[in-house]
Write a protein that holds these residues in place. Structure first.
Motif, PDB file in Angstrom:
ATOM      1  N   VAL A 118       0.869  -1.172   0.000  1.00 15.52           N
ATOM      2  CA  VAL A 118       0.000   0.000   0.000  1.00 15.52           C
ATOM      3  C   VAL A 118       0.906   1.223   0.000  1.00 15.52           C
ATOM      4  O   VAL A 118       1.892   1.269   0.743  1.00 15.52           O
ATOM      5  CB  VAL A 118      -0.909   0.019   1.236  1.00 15.52           C
ATOM      6  CG1 VAL A 118      -1.833   1.227   1.212  1.00 15.52           C
ATOM      7  CG2 VAL A 118      -1.713  -1.268   1.318  1.00 15.52           C
ATOM      8  N   ILE A 141      -6.018   3.448   4.468  1.00 19.29           N
ATOM      9  CA  ILE A 141      -5.326   2.867   3.321  1.00 19.29           C
ATOM     10  C   ILE A 141      -5.291   3.947   2.240  1.00 19.29           C
ATOM     11  O   ILE A 141      -6.335   4.437   1.812  1.00 19.29           O
ATOM     12  CB  ILE A 141      -6.071   1.632   2.801  1.00 19.29           C
ATOM     13  CG1 ILE A 141      -6.107   0.538   3.869  1.00 19.29           C
ATOM     14  CG2 ILE A 141      -5.449   1.117   1.513  1.00 19.29           C
ATOM     15  CD1 ILE A 141      -7.110  -0.562   3.560  1.00 19.29           C
ATOM     16  N   TYR A 189      -7.011  -4.534  -0.246  1.00 24.41           N
ATOM     17  CA  TYR A 189      -6.302  -4.137   0.968  1.00 24.41           C
ATOM     18  C   TYR A 189      -7.261  -3.899   2.133  1.00 24.41           C
ATOM     19  O   TYR A 189      -6.929  -4.197   3.276  1.00 24.41           O
ATOM     20  CB  TYR A 189      -5.476  -2.874   0.712  1.00 24.41           C
ATOM     21  CG  TYR A 189      -4.317  -3.085  -0.224  1.00 24.41           C
ATOM     22  CD1 TYR A 189      -3.468  -4.173  -0.068  1.00 24.41           C
ATOM     23  CD2 TYR A 189      -4.062  -2.202  -1.267  1.00 24.41           C
ATOM     24  CE1 TYR A 189      -2.405  -4.379  -0.918  1.00 24.41           C
ATOM     25  CE2 TYR A 189      -2.997  -2.399  -2.125  1.00 24.41           C
ATOM     26  CZ  TYR A 189      -2.170  -3.485  -1.949  1.00 24.41           C
ATOM     27  OH  TYR A 189      -1.120  -3.680  -2.801  1.00 24.41           O
ATOM     28  N   GLN A 190      -8.432  -3.372   1.841  1.00 21.27           N
ATOM     29  CA  GLN A 190      -9.399  -3.126   2.909  1.00 21.27           C
ATOM     30  C   GLN A 190      -9.845  -4.442   3.534  1.00 21.27           C
ATOM     31  O   GLN A 190      -9.954  -4.559   4.762  1.00 21.27           O
ATOM     32  CB  GLN A 190     -10.599  -2.349   2.378  1.00 21.27           C
ATOM     33  CG  GLN A 190     -11.531  -1.886   3.491  1.00 21.27           C
ATOM     34  CD  GLN A 190     -12.696  -1.082   2.958  1.00 21.27           C
ATOM     35  OE1 GLN A 190     -13.597  -1.621   2.312  1.00 21.27           O
ATOM     36  NE2 GLN A 190     -12.694   0.221   3.207  1.00 21.27           N
ATOM     37  N   VAL A 199      -7.627  -1.319  -3.830  1.00 23.75           N
ATOM     38  CA  VAL A 199      -7.948  -0.833  -2.489  1.00 23.75           C
ATOM     39  C   VAL A 199      -8.954  -1.761  -1.810  1.00 23.75           C
ATOM     40  O   VAL A 199      -8.883  -2.004  -0.601  1.00 23.75           O
ATOM     41  CB  VAL A 199      -8.479   0.610  -2.548  1.00 23.75           C
ATOM     42  CG1 VAL A 199      -9.006   1.054  -1.191  1.00 23.75           C
ATOM     43  CG2 VAL A 199      -7.368   1.560  -2.995  1.00 23.75           C
ATOM     44  N   CYS A 252     -15.399  -1.159  -3.486  1.00 23.58           N
ATOM     45  CA  CYS A 252     -15.108  -0.445  -2.251  1.00 23.58           C
ATOM     46  C   CYS A 252     -15.922   0.847  -2.236  1.00 23.58           C
ATOM     47  O   CYS A 252     -15.399   1.930  -2.471  1.00 23.58           O
ATOM     48  CB  CYS A 252     -13.609  -0.153  -2.179  1.00 23.58           C
ATOM     49  SG  CYS A 252     -13.003   0.233  -0.530  1.00 23.58           S
ATOM     50  N   SER A 264     -10.514   4.209   3.331  1.00 26.47           N
ATOM     51  CA  SER A 264      -9.814   3.896   2.088  1.00 26.47           C
ATOM     52  C   SER A 264      -9.822   5.123   1.188  1.00 26.47           C
ATOM     53  O   SER A 264     -10.894   5.649   0.872  1.00 26.47           O
ATOM     54  CB  SER A 264     -10.482   2.708   1.378  1.00 26.47           C
ATOM     55  OG  SER A 264     -10.396   1.543   2.168  1.00 26.47           O
ATOM     56  N   ILE A 277     -14.752   4.353  -0.646  1.00 22.37           N
ATOM     57  CA  ILE A 277     -13.522   5.048  -1.028  1.00 22.37           C
ATOM     58  C   ILE A 277     -13.776   6.551  -1.108  1.00 22.37           C
ATOM     59  O   ILE A 277     -14.774   7.000  -1.653  1.00 22.37           O
ATOM     60  CB  ILE A 277     -13.006   4.563  -2.404  1.00 22.37           C
ATOM     61  CG1 ILE A 277     -12.348   3.188  -2.300  1.00 22.37           C
ATOM     62  CG2 ILE A 277     -11.968   5.545  -2.975  1.00 22.37           C
ATOM     63  CD1 ILE A 277     -11.879   2.649  -3.633  1.00 22.37           C
TER      64      ILE A 277
END
Length: 331
Positions: free
Chosen positions: A201, A214, A235-236, A232, A310, A284, A313
């Motif tokens: 990240v 993030i 990663y979340q 993303v 996501c 995020s 975001i």
């Protein structure tokens, strides 16, 4: 059924080894580098550690000029292309005059300077924004900022391959649906592009309330901007799992942050304090360099990918000093 104990699956500890830390604290032989980097807006730091190594690096954009590391014993490392520009610096890195020479030659080399930007055309590379934003929210923080950047190229390790496969399989299923049913671009080429992003990240942020952020930086590359919600989203999901199952995460973050504050790499503004714990919330963010030239098609694809992967975001651009502002096109 009892919840599976997978605490040992995850690891994250970026606190530098005392040998490296002591070389950069006041009185250390490389302490001068910290103020030097602060005095040169094109430069930035990176510190880190893994199971076998600790390091302190100086970057210009995405060009790693030098890395001081400890893997068994302290040493310096660099790429030959930078050494050839100014051997004197790498043979005696205690003298700033040689670093001045290296930077001047680096700026003048069109091939090497592309990692930061084109001096003659004013075109900015992703590395330009990376430095600008990292500096702005580490040691140039302002009292009204609601977050700080605490880590760069943030990595969560996963020891257990079963856990890793479970997380990857879930997002890959969503990715397949997105590519095949929504946009139908070249599945092979886009899948390859996204697959290479499962690793680091760009930034890890922390709010004063203990929320983790993030942060992915995409510069002005339309292809990367479009795929960023997929990245993303991955990663979340991963960090959510880590927060649930890795009780040492805050302790290791606090240790790293304390070290950075003591070296002056991160400034805690007056009236603020490091949170005493993590809140359990994750934000995020995606940052684009300059959004004015993004096409309507790219914006539409980004928004749709965001809705699927996501939805929460937040998207930003940055102004000249690196301060973030909400995007007007990528809502």
């Amino acid at each position: 059924m009892a919840k599976q104990n997978i605490t040992s699956d995850f690891y994250y500890n970026r606190t530098m080894d005392p040998v490296i830390y002591n070389q950069f604290k006041e009185g250390g032989q490389y302490h001068w580098m910290i103020q030097y980097v602060k005095d040169h807006p094109e430069l930035d730091f990176q510190t880190g550690s893994n199971k076998n190594n600790s390091w302190f690096s100086v970057y210009r954009g995405t060009s790693k000029i030098i890395k001081i590391e400890k893997s068994g014993k302290s040493k310096i490392s660099y790429e030959k292309k930078y050494y050839d520009l100014c051997p004197e610096y790498y043979e005696d890195i205690t003298k700033s005059v040689y670093l001045n020479t290296l930077l001047d030659k680096l700026k003048a080399d069109p091939n090497l300077s592309r990692y930061y930007g084109n001096e003659s055309t004013g075109k900015k590379a992703e590395g330009y924004y990376q430095n600008l934003i990292a500096r702005r929210y580490t040691f140039l923080n302002k009292p009204d900022d609601d977050f700080i950047i605490i880590d760069k190229e943030f990595v969560i390790g996963i020891r257990n391959e079963v856990t890793k496969k479970r997380i990857l399989d879930k997002i890959d299923a969503e990715l397949k649906n997105l590519l095949e049913n929504e946009f139908r671009p070249s599945l092979k080429s886009l899948r390859k592009n996204v697959a290479t992003t499962y690793g680091e990240v760009d930034f890890l942020g922390l709010t004063w309330d203990g929320d983790l952020i993030i942060i992915e930086l995409k510069g002005d590359d339309p292809q990367k901007i479009f795929t960023s919600p997929i990245q993303v989203g991955f990663y979340q999901r991963l960090l959510t799992q880590v927060l649930e199952d890795y009780p040492d995460l805050y302790k290791n973050i606090a240790s790293m942050l304390k070290q950075k504050v003591s070296l002056g790499l991160v400034t805690i503004p007056e009236g603020r304090s490091i949170p005493k714990s993590l809140s359990g919330k994750i934000k995020s963010w995606v940052i684009v360099g300059e959004e004015e030239n993004l096409s309507e098609e790219i914006c539409s694809r980004y928004i749709k990918a965001k809705e699927i992967f996501c939805p929460d975001i937040e998207t930003f651009t940055c102004i000249n000093d690196g301060t973030l502002r909400k995007s007007e096109k990528l809502l």
